[in-house]
Design a protein around this motif. Structure first.
Motif, short mmCIF file in Angstrom:
data_model
loop_
_atom_site.label_atom_id
_atom_site.label_comp_id
_atom_site.label_asym_id
_atom_site.label_seq_id
_atom_site.Cartn_x
_atom_site.Cartn_y
_atom_site.Cartn_z
N PRO A 51 0.79 -1.23 0.00
CA PRO A 51 0.00 0.00 0.00
C PRO A 51 0.82 1.28 0.00
O PRO A 51 0.43 2.27 -0.64
N ALA A 52 1.95 1.30 0.69
CA ALA A 52 2.77 2.51 0.75
C ALA A 52 3.34 2.89 -0.61
O ALA A 52 3.77 4.03 -0.82
N GLU A 53 3.34 1.97 -1.54
CA GLU A 53 3.87 2.22 -2.89
C GLU A 53 2.80 2.68 -3.87
O GLU A 53 3.10 2.89 -5.05
N LEU A 54 1.57 2.85 -3.41
CA LEU A 54 0.46 3.19 -4.29
C LEU A 54 0.05 4.65 -4.14
O LEU A 54 0.18 5.24 -3.07
N SER A 55 -0.50 5.20 -5.21
CA SER A 55 -1.13 6.52 -5.13
C SER A 55 -2.49 6.39 -4.46
O SER A 55 -3.01 5.29 -4.25
N GLY A 56 -3.10 7.55 -4.16
CA GLY A 56 -4.42 7.52 -3.54
C GLY A 56 -5.46 6.84 -4.41
O GLY A 56 -6.28 6.05 -3.93
N GLY A 57 -5.43 7.16 -5.71
CA GLY A 57 -6.39 6.55 -6.62
C GLY A 57 -6.20 5.05 -6.74
O GLY A 57 -7.17 4.28 -6.79
N MET A 58 -4.95 4.62 -6.76
CA MET A 58 -4.67 3.18 -6.85
C MET A 58 -5.12 2.47 -5.57
O MET A 58 -5.66 1.36 -5.62
N SER A 59 -4.93 3.11 -4.43
CA SER A 59 -5.37 2.50 -3.17
C SER A 59 -6.88 2.32 -3.16
O SER A 59 -7.39 1.30 -2.70
N GLN A 60 -7.60 3.31 -3.69
CA GLN A 60 -9.06 3.17 -3.73
C GLN A 60 -9.48 2.07 -4.70
O GLN A 60 -10.47 1.38 -4.47
N ARG A 61 -8.73 1.88 -5.76
CA ARG A 61 -9.04 0.77 -6.67
C ARG A 61 -8.89 -0.57 -5.96
O ARG A 61 -9.68 -1.50 -6.19
N VAL A 62 -7.88 -0.66 -5.11
CA VAL A 62 -7.71 -1.89 -4.32
C VAL A 62 -8.92 -2.10 -3.42
O VAL A 62 -9.46 -3.21 -3.30
N GLY A 63 -9.38 -1.00 -2.77
CA GLY A 63 -10.55 -1.10 -1.91
C GLY A 63 -11.79 -1.53 -2.67
O GLY A 63 -12.60 -2.33 -2.17
N ILE A 64 -11.97 -1.01 -3.88
CA ILE A 64 -13.12 -1.40 -4.70
C ILE A 64 -13.01 -2.86 -5.11
O ILE A 64 -13.98 -3.62 -5.05
N ALA A 65 -11.79 -3.29 -5.53
CA ALA A 65 -11.59 -4.69 -5.91
C ALA A 65 -11.89 -5.62 -4.74
O ALA A 65 -12.50 -6.68 -4.90
N ARG A 66 -11.47 -5.23 -3.55
CA ARG A 66 -11.71 -6.05 -2.35
C ARG A 66 -13.21 -6.20 -2.09
O ARG A 66 -13.69 -7.29 -1.76
N ALA A 67 -13.97 -5.10 -2.27
CA ALA A 67 -15.41 -5.17 -2.07
C ALA A 67 -16.07 -6.02 -3.15
O ALA A 67 -16.97 -6.82 -2.86
N LEU A 68 -15.62 -5.89 -4.39
CA LEU A 68 -16.23 -6.64 -5.49
C LEU A 68 -15.97 -8.14 -5.39
O LEU A 68 -16.79 -8.94 -5.83
N LEU A 69 -14.85 -8.51 -4.82
CA LEU A 69 -14.49 -9.93 -4.73
C LEU A 69 -15.51 -10.73 -3.92
O LEU A 69 -15.69 -11.92 -4.13
N MET A 70 -16.22 -10.05 -3.04
CA MET A 70 -17.25 -10.72 -2.25
C MET A 70 -18.50 -10.99 -3.09
O MET A 70 -19.44 -11.62 -2.62
N ASN A 71 -18.51 -10.48 -4.33
CA ASN A 71 -19.65 -10.62 -5.24
C ASN A 71 -20.95 -10.15 -4.59
O ASN A 71 -21.97 -10.85 -4.59
N PRO A 72 -20.95 -8.93 -4.04
CA PRO A 72 -22.13 -8.47 -3.32
C PRO A 72 -23.23 -8.01 -4.28
O PRO A 72 -22.96 -7.51 -5.37
N ALA A 73 -24.47 -8.15 -3.84
CA ALA A 73 -25.58 -7.59 -4.60
C ALA A 73 -25.67 -6.08 -4.40
O ALA A 73 -26.21 -5.36 -5.24
N VAL A 74 -25.14 -5.60 -3.26
CA VAL A 74 -25.21 -4.18 -2.89
C VAL A 74 -23.80 -3.69 -2.59
O VAL A 74 -23.04 -4.36 -1.89
N ILE A 75 -23.45 -2.52 -3.12
CA ILE A 75 -22.17 -1.88 -2.82
C ILE A 75 -22.47 -0.53 -2.18
O ILE A 75 -23.20 0.29 -2.74
N LEU A 76 -21.90 -0.29 -1.01
CA LEU A 76 -22.10 0.93 -0.23
C LEU A 76 -20.79 1.71 -0.23
O LEU A 76 -19.76 1.17 0.17
N MET A 77 -20.85 2.96 -0.66
CA MET A 77 -19.63 3.74 -0.84
C MET A 77 -19.77 5.08 -0.10
O MET A 77 -20.68 5.86 -0.38
N ASP A 78 -18.85 5.33 0.82
CA ASP A 78 -18.90 6.53 1.65
C ASP A 78 -17.82 7.52 1.24
O ASP A 78 -16.68 7.44 1.70
N GLU A 79 -18.16 8.41 0.32
CA GLU A 79 -17.23 9.42 -0.19
C GLU A 79 -15.87 8.84 -0.57
O GLU A 79 -14.83 9.33 -0.11
N PRO A 80 -15.83 7.82 -1.39
CA PRO A 80 -14.55 7.14 -1.63
C PRO A 80 -13.54 7.97 -2.41
O PRO A 80 -12.35 7.66 -2.37
#
Length: 257
Positions: free
Chosen positions: A133-162
């Motif tokens: 994580p320390a080697e990533l930009s802010g945008g790249m870190s958020q992409r990791v967070g989105i990928a982590r959420a998507l991996l759960m294959n959720p029907a609902v995605i909740l995003m708080d000012e990402p």
């Protein structure tokens, strides 16, 4: 059946002086499956509280929240959450951050990395699997967070000012990517933002909340073609209306609950 229903939801906190603080009052809202709802309102109106209730991180004081017809009583894999800060674990590589919940479930290393790789590809991070994580930009870190959420294959995605902490160019790029991902995965999204422009770039509907105690004051459909032209008369007509609602609520004295 709706994807998400909030039925007369009320949330009360107790402050340090022992007084009740009503964050949400008689809040009603329904979302259809595959909808992208952006949530706006004055600061402190309860947007994040509403999101936390749908996520199951908190329980309503009264009323009920249902996801796919089932009452929400705790967090669940049917709801993925992306926070303002991606809260990555600094000692894990990108791919292991994305696959972390599979690790907790005891999924084998090869399978979890294969599954995580598919979502890293989806958010455009192929080649960064072994970075920390320390080697990533802010945008790249958020992409990791989105990928982590998507991996759960959720029907609902909740995003708080990402995207709140990102620079304007990166934010615009992330908004475009998020729309492309949403169109591909078909999840139902609730996206909290303070930016009217962001809400209208992303949403199929925009919900404006009242000043605390928060209620849904108005819900506006917005079906302009994508990518959205922020200079178009239709975009700016809706923007003026939403800004007027928010300004009126910001100027209103807090109501008694």
């Amino acid at each position: 059946m709706s994807a998400i229903d909030l039925l007369d939801v009320r949330k009360v906190y107790r402050d340090r002086d022992g007084q009740d603080l009503v964050a949400l009052e008689r809040t009603r809202l329904s979302l259809a499956a595959g909808e992208f709802l952006c949530l706006l309102g004055p600061s402190g109106c309860g947007k994040s509280t509403l999101l936390n209730l749908v996520a199951g991180f908190e329980a309503p004081s009264s009323g009920e929240i249902r996801v796919a017809g089932r009452r929400v009583e705790r967090p669940g894999a049917d709801r993925g959450v992306v926070f303002q800060q991606p809260t990555l674990m600094p000692w894990l590589t990108v791919i292991d951050n994305v696959a972390f919940h599979l690790t907790l479930k005891g999924v084998g290393r090869a399978e979890r990395r294969e599954r995580a790789q598919a979502y890293l590809d989806l958010v455009g991070l192929r080649g960064f699997e072994r970075h920390y994580p320390a080697e990533l930009s802010g945008g790249m870190s958020q992409r990791v967070g989105i990928a982590r959420a998507l991996l759960m294959n959720p029907a609902v995605i909740l995003m708080d000012e990402p995207f709140a902490a990102l620079d304007a160019q990166t934010k615009s790029e992330m908004q475009e990517e998020l729309v492309a991902i949403w169109e591909r995965v078909g999840a139902t999204v609730i996206f909290v933002t303070h930016s009217v422009d962001e809400a209208l770039v992303l949403g199929t509907r925009v919900a404006v909340m009242s000043r605390r105690p928060g209620r849904i004051r108005e819900v506006l459909p917005f079906d302009a073609p994508r990518p959205r032209d922020v200079t178009s008369p239709a975009f700016n007509d809706v923007k003026r209306h939403v800004l007027g609602l928010i300004r009126a609520e910001s100027a209103r004295p807090p109501r008694a609950a």
